[in-house]
Design an enzyme around this catalytic site. Structure first.
Site, PDB file in Angstrom:
ATOM      1  N   HIS A 177     101.689  -6.224  68.684  1.00 21.10           N
ATOM      2  CA  HIS A 177     101.359  -4.873  68.200  1.00 21.10           C
ATOM      3  C   HIS A 177      99.855  -4.672  68.013  1.00 21.10           C
ATOM      4  O   HIS A 177      99.367  -4.462  66.911  1.00 21.10           O
ATOM      5  CB  HIS A 177     102.102  -4.557  66.893  1.00 21.10           C
ATOM      6  CG  HIS A 177     103.578  -4.384  67.070  1.00 21.10           C
ATOM      7  ND1 HIS A 177     104.407  -3.955  66.063  1.00 21.10           N
ATOM      8  CD2 HIS A 177     104.384  -4.588  68.143  1.00 21.10           C
ATOM      9  CE1 HIS A 177     105.659  -3.895  66.504  1.00 21.10           C
ATOM     10  NE2 HIS A 177     105.662  -4.286  67.758  1.00 21.10           N
ATOM     11  N   GLU A 220     106.669   8.254  66.317  1.00 21.15           N
ATOM     12  CA  GLU A 220     106.049   9.425  65.706  1.00 21.15           C
ATOM     13  C   GLU A 220     104.947  10.027  66.573  1.00 21.15           C
ATOM     14  O   GLU A 220     104.277   9.305  67.311  1.00 21.15           O
ATOM     15  CB  GLU A 220     105.374   9.040  64.372  1.00 21.15           C
ATOM     16  CG  GLU A 220     106.306   8.487  63.333  1.00 21.15           C
ATOM     17  CD  GLU A 220     105.609   8.160  62.024  1.00 21.15           C
ATOM     18  OE1 GLU A 220     104.358   8.288  61.958  1.00 21.15           O
ATOM     19  OE2 GLU A 220     106.312   7.792  61.077  1.00 21.15           O
ATOM     20  N   TYR A 266     115.473  -3.738  62.929  1.00 21.72           N
ATOM     21  CA  TYR A 266     116.189  -4.041  64.159  1.00 21.72           C
ATOM     22  C   TYR A 266     117.463  -4.813  63.845  1.00 21.72           C
ATOM     23  O   TYR A 266     117.484  -5.666  62.948  1.00 21.72           O
ATOM     24  CB  TYR A 266     115.333  -4.898  65.098  1.00 21.72           C
ATOM     25  CG  TYR A 266     114.191  -4.150  65.719  1.00 21.72           C
ATOM     26  CD1 TYR A 266     114.408  -3.255  66.754  1.00 21.72           C
ATOM     27  CD2 TYR A 266     112.892  -4.336  65.266  1.00 21.72           C
ATOM     28  CE1 TYR A 266     113.353  -2.552  67.333  1.00 21.72           C
ATOM     29  CE2 TYR A 266     111.829  -3.646  65.828  1.00 21.72           C
ATOM     30  CZ  TYR A 266     112.072  -2.751  66.863  1.00 21.72           C
ATOM     31  OH  TYR A 266     111.035  -2.067  67.423  1.00 21.72           O
ATOM     32  N   TYR A 325      98.867   7.662  56.777  1.00 22.70           N
ATOM     33  CA  TYR A 325     100.050   8.120  57.516  1.00 22.70           C
ATOM     34  C   TYR A 325     101.320   7.356  57.148  1.00 22.70           C
ATOM     35  O   TYR A 325     102.350   7.537  57.773  1.00 22.70           O
ATOM     36  CB  TYR A 325      99.762   8.121  59.024  1.00 22.70           C
ATOM     37  CG  TYR A 325      98.841   9.277  59.372  1.00 22.70           C
ATOM     38  CD1 TYR A 325      99.356  10.510  59.751  1.00 22.70           C
ATOM     39  CD2 TYR A 325      97.461   9.172  59.209  1.00 22.70           C
ATOM     40  CE1 TYR A 325      98.529  11.595  60.004  1.00 22.70           C
ATOM     41  CE2 TYR A 325      96.623  10.249  59.459  1.00 22.70           C
ATOM     42  CZ  TYR A 325      97.161  11.459  59.862  1.00 22.70           C
ATOM     43  OH  TYR A 325      96.335  12.538  60.088  1.00 22.70           O
TER      44      TYR A 325
HETATM   45 CA   LIG Z   1     103.934   7.600  59.641  1.00 28.48          CA
END
Ligand SMILES: [Ca+2]
Length: 281
Positions: A48, A148, A169, A158
């Site tokens: 990531h 998103e 998961y 955020y």
């Molecule tokens: Ca967010």
């Protein structure tokens, strides 16, 4: 064109860990010359990374950094994506040479990374400027569910992993304390289930007049092109174009006004650049 190429890569840091790093170089005689490092994220992990780069009209450069798969558990507010002393889960704003604009929101705040423009993101694989409005738009991967689209503004949190729309998961167990909270910004659009958002583009060309102002986002696992129309702070419409053509890694508007897609083959076979053209009638 100044023939400068900017790219991010995962830079080894010793052991099996690496971090998101932005470099640039000048393309001369089909070679990248004078390569220099512009930005190295303070982040650790194995996955990531983000990351996308976007340039605005005013000479600023934005680069996203992923949350590096830091686990969301226990005290969610202690998660690295909520901590601005590192770059996990951030959008960063730089001058093109990597120096820090003095009006960035956290400049001068003790312990904060001064490059940070917004934080609390998960894995931001989409970043694009609306060429008509100058707005910065971002897309990020949720976990199971909860991809998103966010309108990015300076200094805003955020929410990852405190608020969101995804779940763990496999087990499907809860991650978040909820979907909204004071002081954290909610997304403008959410995908449940996820499509694995990739490249993003806001269309401004003349070949598809009805699509001007639409946000186009590629889907990796979702193997599609999505078109999203933003209304007053929320999405008014989402439609799926081209489902099942492969993993859509990037979408761009060409100088000719046509839409170009980069298709990605996980097995490593050569894959296509596709051009979309309007069909008359
Ligand atoms: Ca967010």
């Amino acid at each position: 064109s100044n023939r400068m190429i900017y790219l991010t890569y995962s830079k080894p840091q010793g052991g099996q860990e690496s971090t998101t790093t932005l470099i640039r170089g000048r393309l001369e005689n089909d070679r990248l010359t004078n390569v220099e490092e512009v930005f190295e994220a303070v982040s650790q992990g194995r996955g990531h990374y983000g990351s996308r780069i976007a340039f605005d009209e005013d000479g600023y450069l934005f680069v996203s950094v992923g949350e590096r798969m830091a686990r969301p558990s226990g005290d969610l507010e202690a998660h690295p994506a909520q901590d601005i002393s590192n770059h996990h889960g951030t959008i960063n704003r730089l001058f093109e040479d990597g120096s820090i604009p003095p009006d960035n929101p956290f400049v001068g705040q003790a312990g904060a990374q001064p490059s940070i423009w917004s934080y609390g993101h998960r894995n931001p694989q989409s970043l694009a400027i609306n060429p008509e409005t100058g707005e910065l738009w971002e897309g990020e991967h949720g976990p199971q569910g909860g991809d998103e689209i966010n309108l990015i503004e300076p200094g805003i949190n955020y929410g990852w992993p405190v608020i969101g729309f995804g779940m763990n998961y496999g087990s499907g167990s809860a991650i978040h304390e909820g979907t909204r909270r004071e002081g954290m910004r909610e997304p403008v659009h959410v995908w449940v289930p996820s499509i694995a958002t990739s490249g993003m583009m806001i269309y401004s060309g003349d070949k598809f007049p009805d699509w001007q102002g639409s946000i186009f986002v590629g889907g990796l696992r979702g193997e599609r092109l999505a078109r999203v129309v933003i209304g007053d702070g929320v999405s008014d419409l989402e439609e799926t174009l081209l489902r099942g053509i492969g993993r859509v890694r990037d979408v761009r508007q060409g100088p000719d006004g046509y839409i170009y897609l980069a298709i990605d083959d996980r097995l490593g076979d050569p894959s296509a650049i596709v051009r979309l053209e309007p069909v008359d009638g």
